[in-house]
Write a protein that holds these residues in place. Structure first.
Motif, PDB file in Angstrom:
ATOM      1  N   VAL A 101      22.484  85.848  64.013  1.00 55.87           N
ATOM      2  CA  VAL A 101      22.924  86.946  63.146  1.00 55.87           C
ATOM      3  C   VAL A 101      23.810  87.891  63.955  1.00 55.87           C
ATOM      4  CG1 VAL A 101      20.891  86.864  61.653  1.00 55.87           C
ATOM      5  CG2 VAL A 101      20.876  88.330  63.680  1.00 55.87           C
ATOM      6  N   PRO A 102      24.651  88.699  63.284  1.00 54.13           N
ATOM      7  CA  PRO A 102      25.426  89.705  63.998  1.00 54.13           C
ATOM      8  C   PRO A 102      24.516  90.779  64.593  1.00 54.13           C
ATOM      9  CG  PRO A 102      26.290  89.334  61.771  1.00 54.13           C
ATOM     10  CD  PRO A 102      24.957  88.666  61.843  1.00 54.13           C
ATOM     11  N   LYS A 103      25.047  91.537  65.542  1.00 55.97           N
ATOM     12  CA  LYS A 103      24.343  92.709  66.061  1.00 55.97           C
ATOM     13  C   LYS A 103      24.124  93.690  64.922  1.00 55.97           C
ATOM     14  CE  LYS A 103      25.079  96.600  69.268  1.00 55.97           C
ATOM     15  NZ  LYS A 103      26.057  97.243  70.178  1.00 55.97           N
ATOM     16  N   LEU A 118      33.112  98.847  61.944  1.00 56.55           N
ATOM     17  CA  LEU A 118      31.774  98.308  61.770  1.00 56.55           C
ATOM     18  C   LEU A 118      31.491  98.189  60.276  1.00 56.55           C
ATOM     19  CD1 LEU A 118      29.970 100.962  60.885  1.00 56.55           C
ATOM     20  CD2 LEU A 118      29.901 101.353  63.341  1.00 56.55           C
ATOM     21  N   ALA A 119      30.457  97.422  59.948  1.00 51.48           N
ATOM     22  CA  ALA A 119      30.068  97.218  58.553  1.00 51.48           C
ATOM     23  C   ALA A 119      28.856  98.095  58.238  1.00 51.48           C
ATOM     24  CB  ALA A 119      29.742  95.759  58.286  1.00 51.48           C
ATOM     25  N   VAL A 157      23.561  99.010  59.642  1.00 56.46           N
ATOM     26  CA  VAL A 157      24.836  98.998  60.352  1.00 56.46           C
ATOM     27  C   VAL A 157      24.958  97.676  61.088  1.00 56.46           C
ATOM     28  CG1 VAL A 157      26.245 100.125  62.109  1.00 56.46           C
ATOM     29  CG2 VAL A 157      24.778 101.494  60.634  1.00 56.46           C
ATOM     30  N   GLU A 158      26.132  97.038  60.970  1.00 61.21           N
ATOM     31  CA  GLU A 158      26.373  95.771  61.647  1.00 61.21           C
ATOM     32  C   GLU A 158      27.686  95.824  62.413  1.00 61.21           C
ATOM     33  OE1 GLU A 158      24.343  92.410  58.729  1.00 61.21           O
ATOM     34  OE2 GLU A 158      26.515  92.616  58.852  1.00 61.21           O
ATOM     35  N   GLU A 159      27.738  95.061  63.491  1.00 59.44           N
ATOM     36  CA  GLU A 159      29.026  94.893  64.150  1.00 59.44           C
ATOM     37  C   GLU A 159      29.985  94.204  63.178  1.00 59.44           C
ATOM     38  OE1 GLU A 159      29.208  91.984  67.292  1.00 59.44           O
ATOM     39  OE2 GLU A 159      27.575  90.817  66.428  1.00 59.44           O
ATOM     40  N   PHE A 160      31.263  94.556  63.256  1.00 53.73           N
ATOM     41  CA  PHE A 160      32.263  93.875  62.447  1.00 53.73           C
ATOM     42  C   PHE A 160      32.548  92.527  63.088  1.00 53.73           C
ATOM     43  CE2 PHE A 160      36.657  92.738  61.423  1.00 53.73           C
ATOM     44  CZ  PHE A 160      36.595  92.765  60.037  1.00 53.73           C
ATOM     45  N   VAL A 161      32.378  91.452  62.317  1.00 54.33           N
ATOM     46  CA  VAL A 161      32.520  90.099  62.850  1.00 54.33           C
ATOM     47  C   VAL A 161      33.948  89.606  62.616  1.00 54.33           C
ATOM     48  CG1 VAL A 161      31.716  87.722  62.686  1.00 54.33           C
ATOM     49  CG2 VAL A 161      30.081  89.610  62.438  1.00 54.33           C
ATOM     50  N   PRO A 162      34.700  89.315  63.680  1.00 52.23           N
ATOM     51  CA  PRO A 162      36.079  88.824  63.530  1.00 52.23           C
ATOM     52  C   PRO A 162      36.083  87.334  63.180  1.00 52.23           C
ATOM     53  CG  PRO A 162      35.536  88.963  65.848  1.00 52.23           C
ATOM     54  CD  PRO A 162      34.323  89.458  65.100  1.00 52.23           C
ATOM     55  N   LEU A 242      24.772  83.979  60.517  1.00 52.14           N
ATOM     56  CA  LEU A 242      24.325  84.190  59.142  1.00 52.14           C
ATOM     57  C   LEU A 242      24.754  85.566  58.668  1.00 52.14           C
ATOM     58  CD1 LEU A 242      20.794  82.598  59.302  1.00 52.14           C
ATOM     59  CD2 LEU A 242      22.620  81.925  57.765  1.00 52.14           C
ATOM     60  N   ASN A 243      25.306  85.616  57.476  1.00 51.62           N
ATOM     61  CA  ASN A 243      25.708  86.892  56.890  1.00 51.62           C
ATOM     62  C   ASN A 243      24.603  87.405  55.976  1.00 51.62           C
ATOM     63  OD1 ASN A 243      27.012  89.095  55.812  1.00 51.62           O
ATOM     64  ND2 ASN A 243      28.402  87.913  54.529  1.00 51.62           N
TER      65      ASN A 243
END
Length: 359
Positions: A101-103, A118-119, A157-162, A242-243
């Motif tokens: 998963v993202p941070k 960030l998301a 809050v999530e890191e923005f995934v490129p 995973l989103n």
């Protein structure tokens, strides 16, 4: 769409909905008119059903718990839904069972260093892009939070995934533990709302296998029964994260109604009713699904545009009979079966040029 599948299978369907004009009402054997999170109404529903299942996540698990204790059969079970309905709890669960998963962090526990963009996601009740924001800087973060003042909304809050691509897979599990997966698809979003789905995704067999293993691992860990939509990010190094997990039929699987031997809606009913699971094989080399999104505030059935789109070769148009249009609202979708997967982009553009034309 699930009601139509029930009709095909000869399953008697009882629906709980607050809206008398819901399309399922015309097909259902009986209807309980109440909000979907009204547990008292669900008790009435359960008295008329062998199995209770869910069309969305807007339910009150705590209020439903006494029904489960009394023996009401929920599929998926309440214990399956429990770690998934809150996005922060979902992230923690996925991380706990070893899935990538993202941070992430809660807004209250965010710590430096976090980089923009960030998301920002509302932890409950976000769908079709609602409650999801891509935040570019600290000022934008403050403006967004101010707009929710007094609404008691908590955020993840999530890191923005490129990402290189957004992918999704639909998977179903039966009470006996049998699992079937649909082809991995590419989803294309605008403003966090799905515009297109291309099946199958243009990815390697190895990546397809990896995503299928993730889906099986998740459903087995949950001991889930029913169908699940699993969204993923593909990164440049061929890694996937995973989103989001949707414990229900999902927009990314609508193509299956026309493009697969067994649709996701029929598959879900087969799983929860303990019927043999159906084949997920594609009926053509590929398919493209385009959501027909509202682009204005209006009361309009857009019949002429729908007829023009339906006239395209191998096109199947579905209209959701919603009374009003607003920007970004899903009003329907169209699936086109493809003889060549490379035609997906051109056909999607043709559909969108008709739909968004000013005529």
């Amino acid at each position: 769409m699930m009601a139509s599948a029930a009709e095909k299978l000869g399953i008697e369907l009882v629906v709980q909905t607050p809206n008398q004009d819901d399309p399922a009402v015309a097909i259902a054997s009986k209807t309980i008119f109440a909000a979907v999170d009204d547990a008292t109404a669900t008790a009435t529903l359960a008295a008329r059903c062998d199995v209770v299942t869910f069309e969305n996540e807007f339910v009150d698990l705590q209020a439903l718990a006494p029904l489960a204790e009394q023996g009401v059969c929920f599929r998926p079970g309440l214990q399956v839904l429990s770690p998934l309905l809150d996005k922060y709890h979902q992230r923690c669960y996925l991380q706990q069972i070893g899935l990538p998963v993202p941070k992430f962090a809660t807004l209250e526990n965010i710590s430096d260093p976090w980089q923009f963009p960030l998301a920002l996601k509302s932890r409950r009740h976000g769908y079709d892009g609602q409650g999801t924001f891509i935040i570019q800087d600290a000022d934008a973060l403050q403006r967004t939070l101010t707009s929710f003042a007094g609404k008691q909304t908590s955020f993840l809050v999530e890191e923005f995934v490129p990402f290189v691509k957004e992918l999704a897979i639909i998977a179903a599990r039966s009470p006996s533990g049998e699992i079937v997966t649909y082809p991995v698809v590419e989803t294309q979003q605008k403003n966090q709302v799905c515009h297109r789905v291309i099946a199958p995704a243009d990815i390697s067999p190895e990546l397809t296998s990896q995503i299928g293993e993730i889906a099986c691992s998740l459903l087995n860990n949950l001991q889930a029964v029913g169908i699940f939509g699993i969204e993923l990010f593909l990164l440049g190094d061929r890694q996937v994260l995973l989103n989001e997990i949707a414990p229900r039929t999902h927009n990314s699987g609508h193509f299956s109604i026309d493009a697969c031997e067994c649709s996701q809606f029929e598959q879900h009913l087969r799983a929860v009713c303990n019927l043999p699971l159906g084949s997920t094989a594609l009926l053509s080399p590929g398919a493209v699904m385009v959501n027909l999104l509202g682009y204005e505030d209006a009361e309009n059935d857009y019949l002429v545009k729908r007829q023009q789109i339906a006239a395209l070769p191998q096109a199947y148009v579905y209209w959701y009979d919603k009374k009003t249009s607003r920007p970004g609202r899903k009003l329907g979708h169209v699936t086109v079966l493809l003889d060549r997967i490379g035609d997906a982009e051109a056909i999607a553009q043709t559909i969108e040029s008709i739909w968004y034309s000013q005529n």
